[in-house]
Design an enzyme around this catalytic site. Structure first.
Site, mmCIF file in Angstrom:
data_model
loop_
_atom_site.group_PDB
_atom_site.id
_atom_site.type_symbol
_atom_site.label_atom_id
_atom_site.label_comp_id
_atom_site.label_asym_id
_atom_site.label_seq_id
_atom_site.Cartn_x
_atom_site.Cartn_y
_atom_site.Cartn_z
ATOM 1 N N CYS A 89 -16.069 21.625 34.696
ATOM 2 C CA CYS A 89 -15.290 20.526 35.625
ATOM 3 C C CYS A 89 -15.442 21.120 37.367
ATOM 4 C CB CYS A 89 -14.214 20.531 35.427
ATOM 5 S SG CYS A 89 -12.959 21.595 35.016
ATOM 6 N N ALA A 90 -15.222 20.804 37.895
ATOM 7 C CA ALA A 90 -14.838 20.686 39.453
ATOM 8 C C ALA A 90 -14.905 22.132 39.796
ATOM 9 C CB ALA A 90 -14.529 19.698 40.321
#
EC number: 3.1.3.-
Length: 171
Positions: free
Chosen positions: A110-111
């Protein structure tokens, strides 16, 4: 307090309000073929020593990796306390299991490599658990990953959803 309520209370209490861990920057090998990382790790995947077959992108942003044979699977998830991440647990854990069985390396990200991807990795490891005590296994995996990476599944809603599916429902 009944047994399920006690388990939920103990698990949430022992993994909450901890010192603020720093965000991880390195990619972590979780099993032989499953890796956990962040957005930068995904962008660097084509030049990685690991020859990834897949990247599982759990950010809201769709992207391509130019000049790469890596297959990108995109599941857009918001990192907040209202997202029902549990509806993806079965499909993602089945996919990661197949990658492990077929020796096809996959990077889950994810980020920041903390909440969305961390939750999927924790769900995957919990789904593989054959131990008699899912509560102890949850704590073992959670704290082991936190020791390795720093911040790991800090979103209380994601943690609660994992506990409900893999710990409470197993007892």
């Amino acid at each position: 307090m009944d047994k399920k309520s006690l388990y939920k209370y103990l698990l949430l209490r022992s993994t909450g309000d901890m010192h603020k861990a720093k965000s991880p920057t390195i990619m972590t090998r979780v099993t032989n073929n499953v890796y956990l990382g962040n957005y930068k790790n995904a962008m660097d995947a084509p030049s990685s020593e690991v020859k990834f077959k897949y990247v599982l992108n759990l950010t809201m942003d769709k992207y391509t990796l130019p000049n790469s044979n890596i297959n990108i699977i995109h599941i857009p998830l918001v990192d907040d306390t209202t997202t029902d991440i549990s509806k993806y647990f079965d499909d993602v854990t089945a996919f990661l299991s197949k990658c492990d069985q077929r020796n096809e390396p996959v990077l889950v990200h994810c980020a920041a490599g903390v909440n969305r991807s961390g939750a999927m990795i924790l769900a995957y490891l919990m789904s593989k658990n054959k131990e008699s005590s899912p509560m102890l296994y949850f704590l073992y995996v959670y704290h082991s990953m936190r020791d390795l990476r720093g911040a790991f599944v800090e979103n209380p809603s994601f943690k609660r959803q994992i506990i409900e599916k893999y710990v409470i429902d197993k007892n």
